[in-house]
Design an enzyme around this catalytic site. Structure first.
Site, PDB file in Angstrom:
ATOM      1  N   LYS A  45      -3.683  16.186  -7.182  1.00 51.63           N
ATOM      2  CA  LYS A  45      -2.875  16.277  -8.404  1.00 51.63           C
ATOM      3  C   LYS A  45      -2.175  17.638  -8.513  1.00 51.63           C
ATOM      4  O   LYS A  45      -1.050  17.723  -9.016  1.00 51.63           O
ATOM      5  CB  LYS A  45      -3.733  15.998  -9.641  1.00 51.63           C
ATOM      6  N   TYR A  94      -9.485  14.994  -5.367  1.00 55.29           N
ATOM      7  CA  TYR A  94      -8.620  14.473  -6.443  1.00 55.29           C
ATOM      8  C   TYR A  94      -7.808  15.610  -7.080  1.00 55.29           C
ATOM      9  O   TYR A  94      -6.586  15.509  -7.247  1.00 55.29           O
ATOM     10  CB  TYR A  94      -9.489  13.776  -7.488  1.00 55.29           C
ATOM     11  N   ASN A 144       2.637   5.823  -9.819  1.00 60.03           N
ATOM     12  CA  ASN A 144       1.416   5.860 -10.653  1.00 60.03           C
ATOM     13  C   ASN A 144       0.130   5.611  -9.872  1.00 60.03           C
ATOM     14  O   ASN A 144      -0.946   6.036 -10.298  1.00 60.03           O
ATOM     15  CB  ASN A 144       1.567   4.805 -11.770  1.00 60.03           C
ATOM     16  N   ASP A 184       0.886  -1.168   0.000  1.00 55.54           N
ATOM     17  CA  ASP A 184       0.000   0.000   0.000  1.00 55.54           C
ATOM     18  C   ASP A 184       0.918   1.211   0.000  1.00 55.54           C
ATOM     19  O   ASP A 184       1.681   1.415   0.948  1.00 55.54           O
ATOM     20  CB  ASP A 184      -0.872  -0.044   1.265  1.00 55.54           C
ATOM     21  N   VAL A 185       0.870   2.015  -1.070  1.00 57.98           N
ATOM     22  CA  VAL A 185       1.836   3.124  -1.192  1.00 57.98           C
ATOM     23  C   VAL A 185       1.637   4.208  -0.133  1.00 57.98           C
ATOM     24  O   VAL A 185       2.505   5.061   0.035  1.00 57.98           O
ATOM     25  CB  VAL A 185       1.806   3.772  -2.597  1.00 57.98           C
TER      26      VAL A 185
HETATM   27  P1  NAD Z   1      -6.817   2.245 -12.241  1.00 60.45           P
HETATM   28  O1  NAD Z   1      -7.874   2.304 -11.213  1.00 60.45           O
HETATM   29  O2  NAD Z   1      -6.909   1.243 -13.325  1.00 60.45           O
HETATM   30  O3  NAD Z   1      -5.393   2.063 -11.556  1.00 60.45           O
HETATM   31  C1  NAD Z   1      -5.048   2.618 -10.324  1.00 60.45           C
HETATM   32  C2  NAD Z   1      -3.993   1.738  -9.706  1.00 60.45           C
HETATM   33  O4  NAD Z   1      -3.609   2.270  -8.429  1.00 60.45           O
HETATM   34  C3  NAD Z   1      -4.504   0.323  -9.474  1.00 60.45           C
HETATM   35  O5  NAD Z   1      -3.524  -0.586  -9.928  1.00 60.45           O
HETATM   36  C4  NAD Z   1      -4.643   0.254  -7.966  1.00 60.45           C
HETATM   37  O6  NAD Z   1      -4.413  -1.035  -7.440  1.00 60.45           O
HETATM   38  C5  NAD Z   1      -3.542   1.203  -7.526  1.00 60.45           C
HETATM   39  N1  NAD Z   1      -3.719   1.638  -6.148  1.00 60.45           N
HETATM   40  C6  NAD Z   1      -4.808   2.238  -5.592  1.00 60.45           C
HETATM   41  N2  NAD Z   1      -4.594   2.448  -4.285  1.00 60.45           N
HETATM   42  C7  NAD Z   1      -3.352   1.976  -4.012  1.00 60.45           C
HETATM   43  C8  NAD Z   1      -2.568   1.913  -2.841  1.00 60.45           C
HETATM   44  N3  NAD Z   1      -3.005   2.372  -1.680  1.00 60.45           N
HETATM   45  N4  NAD Z   1      -1.335   1.353  -2.931  1.00 60.45           N
HETATM   46  C9  NAD Z   1      -0.869   0.863  -4.087  1.00 60.45           C
HETATM   47  N5  NAD Z   1      -1.562   0.911  -5.230  1.00 60.45           N
HETATM   48  C10 NAD Z   1      -2.797   1.462  -5.183  1.00 60.45           C
HETATM   49  O7  NAD Z   1      -6.744   3.705 -12.853  1.00 60.45           O
HETATM   50  P2  NAD Z   1      -5.700   4.366 -13.878  1.00 60.45           P
HETATM   51  O8  NAD Z   1      -6.495   5.228 -14.742  1.00 60.45           O
HETATM   52  O9  NAD Z   1      -4.803   3.370 -14.481  1.00 60.45           O
HETATM   53  O10 NAD Z   1      -4.899   5.316 -12.879  1.00 60.45           O
HETATM   54  C11 NAD Z   1      -3.485   5.345 -12.784  1.00 60.45           C
HETATM   55  C12 NAD Z   1      -3.031   6.758 -12.477  1.00 60.45           C
HETATM   56  O11 NAD Z   1      -3.332   7.594 -13.589  1.00 60.45           O
HETATM   57  C13 NAD Z   1      -3.709   7.393 -11.268  1.00 60.45           C
HETATM   58  O12 NAD Z   1      -2.747   8.134 -10.529  1.00 60.45           O
HETATM   59  C14 NAD Z   1      -4.727   8.317 -11.887  1.00 60.45           C
HETATM   60  O13 NAD Z   1      -5.033   9.390 -11.058  1.00 60.45           O
HETATM   61  C15 NAD Z   1      -3.982   8.751 -13.127  1.00 60.45           C
HETATM   62  N6  NAD Z   1      -4.834   9.308 -14.185  1.00 60.45           N
HETATM   63  C16 NAD Z   1      -5.732   8.523 -14.855  1.00 60.45           C
HETATM   64  C17 NAD Z   1      -6.513   9.107 -15.853  1.00 60.45           C
HETATM   65  C18 NAD Z   1      -7.494   8.321 -16.675  1.00 60.45           C
HETATM   66  O14 NAD Z   1      -8.223   8.937 -17.465  1.00 60.45           O
HETATM   67  N7  NAD Z   1      -7.588   7.009 -16.528  1.00 60.45           N
HETATM   68  C19 NAD Z   1      -6.385  10.456 -16.149  1.00 60.45           C
HETATM   69  C20 NAD Z   1      -5.480  11.221 -15.429  1.00 60.45           C
HETATM   70  C21 NAD Z   1      -4.706  10.627 -14.459  1.00 60.45           C
END
Ligand code: NAD
Length: 271
Positions: A173, A169, A96, A69-70
């Site tokens: 960010k 959120y 990430n 857990d990060v």
């Molecule tokens: P996702 O939900 O598929 O992935 C999120 C990941 O974070 C998952 O693998 C989850 O297990 C992990 N995670 C959550 N809580 C955690 C914790 N406490 N410890 C360790 N890991 C944890 O969503 P995604 O879209 O792949 O998101 C990845 C990153 O990209 C995030 O930081 C998100 O904010 C960012 N992001 C996504 C988008 C989009 O449109 N999908 C846009 C902008 C930014």
């Protein structure tokens, strides 16, 4: 330093947090294809992490699943120890992991606020601090990379675009952006490059309801001048470049991977 254009991360060891899903998985795959050994961090989905690791190994790459857990200092430290035991050194961190817990502002609970800040901002602090400590301890190896180490902070277009209903959120960010830039300023002289990626709308589980139905996707596309919703691979490719020596002079910058979402598209017809 890799001169191989097909494998620009050859010989490098990369830790990707939240790599059992979405953008993190795409980065892990792209890094492995670019020649890096990859630590696939996950929090709870061991089966998904194992699947990605196996896929990378089947393709001839090197990977290991790492549970943590990060937002936990102890778990992050243990994860970096485990990564070190598996791979011997660390060259790249992609911080990430991220979550959304949306609520109208008057209804947002302290727990929703704290959880998002804990994972999205404090989680990046804990991982980046551990990476910097280890980069400094291991020192330069020009045969691997011009930089002593590279950190990529996963941000979002919401580091600059305000987002009603998602105040926790957007605050996380915005915080990531200035943490990234301040850290970049602090450690650049030690040869460490810190940058961010700000994705726009990418098709992953985090925002499924925004693109799953044709009606939702049509509305979303109004915000995207380039006319398509992004794929996780779009971010994977950008991360490879930002982690490689091809971007060696790029320091403290956010790379927007957003199909133009930050270009104020509503001004096209209404300016
Ligand atoms: P996702 O939900 O598929 O992935 C999120 C990941 O974070 C998952 O693998 C989850 O297990 C992990 N995670 C959550 N809580 C955690 C914790 N406490 N410890 C360790 N890991 C944890 O969503 P995604 O879209 O792949 O998101 C990845 C990153 O990209 C995030 O930081 C998100 O904010 C960012 N992001 C996504 C988008 C989009 O449109 N999908 C846009 C902008 C930014």
């Amino acid at each position: 330093m890799s001169h191989d254009p097909v494998h620009p991360l050859h010989g490098q060891k990369a830790l990707v947090t939240g790599a059992s899903s979405g953008i993190g998985t795409a980065i892990a795959r792209a890094f492995a294809a670019a020649g890096a050994a990859v630590g696939v961090n996950y929090r709870s989905h061991a089966d998904e992490a194992e699947r990605i690791v196996q896929e990378i190994r089947d393709a001839g790459g090197e990977a290991a699943p790492l549970k943590a857990d990060v937002s936990s200092e102890d778990e992050v430290r243990a994860m970096f120890d485990e990564f070190g035991s598996a791979f011997g050194r660390i060259d790249i961190l992609v911080a990430n992991s991220g979550i959304q817990q949306d609520a109208a502002f008057p209804d947002m609970t302290l727990d929703q606020w704290r959880r998002v800040i804990d994972v999205n901002l404090t989680g990046q602090f804990l991982c980046a601090r551990e990476a910097v400590r280890r980069f400094l301890a291991q020192g330069p190896d020009p045969s691997i990379s011009r930089a002593v180490g590279k950190i990529i902070c996963m941000s979002s277009v919401h580091e600059v675009i305000p987002w009603a209903g998602h105040v926790n959120y957007a605050a996380s960010k915005g915080g990531v952006m200035l943490m990234m830039k301040s850290l970049a300023q602090e450690v650049a002289q030690a040869g460490i490059r810190v940058n961010g990626i700000a994705p726009g709308a990418i098709k992953t589980p985090i925002n499924q309801e925004a693109w799953q139905t044709p009606e939702a996707e049509r509305k979303l596309l109004e915000l995207i001048p380039y006319g398509r919703v992004g794929e996780p691979e779009d971010v994977g490719k950008a991360a490879v470049w930002l982690a490689s020596d091809a971007s060696d002079y790029v320091v403290g910058t956010t790379l927007f991977v957003d199909g133009g979402m930050t270009l104020y598209p509503s001004f096209r017809e209404n300016g």
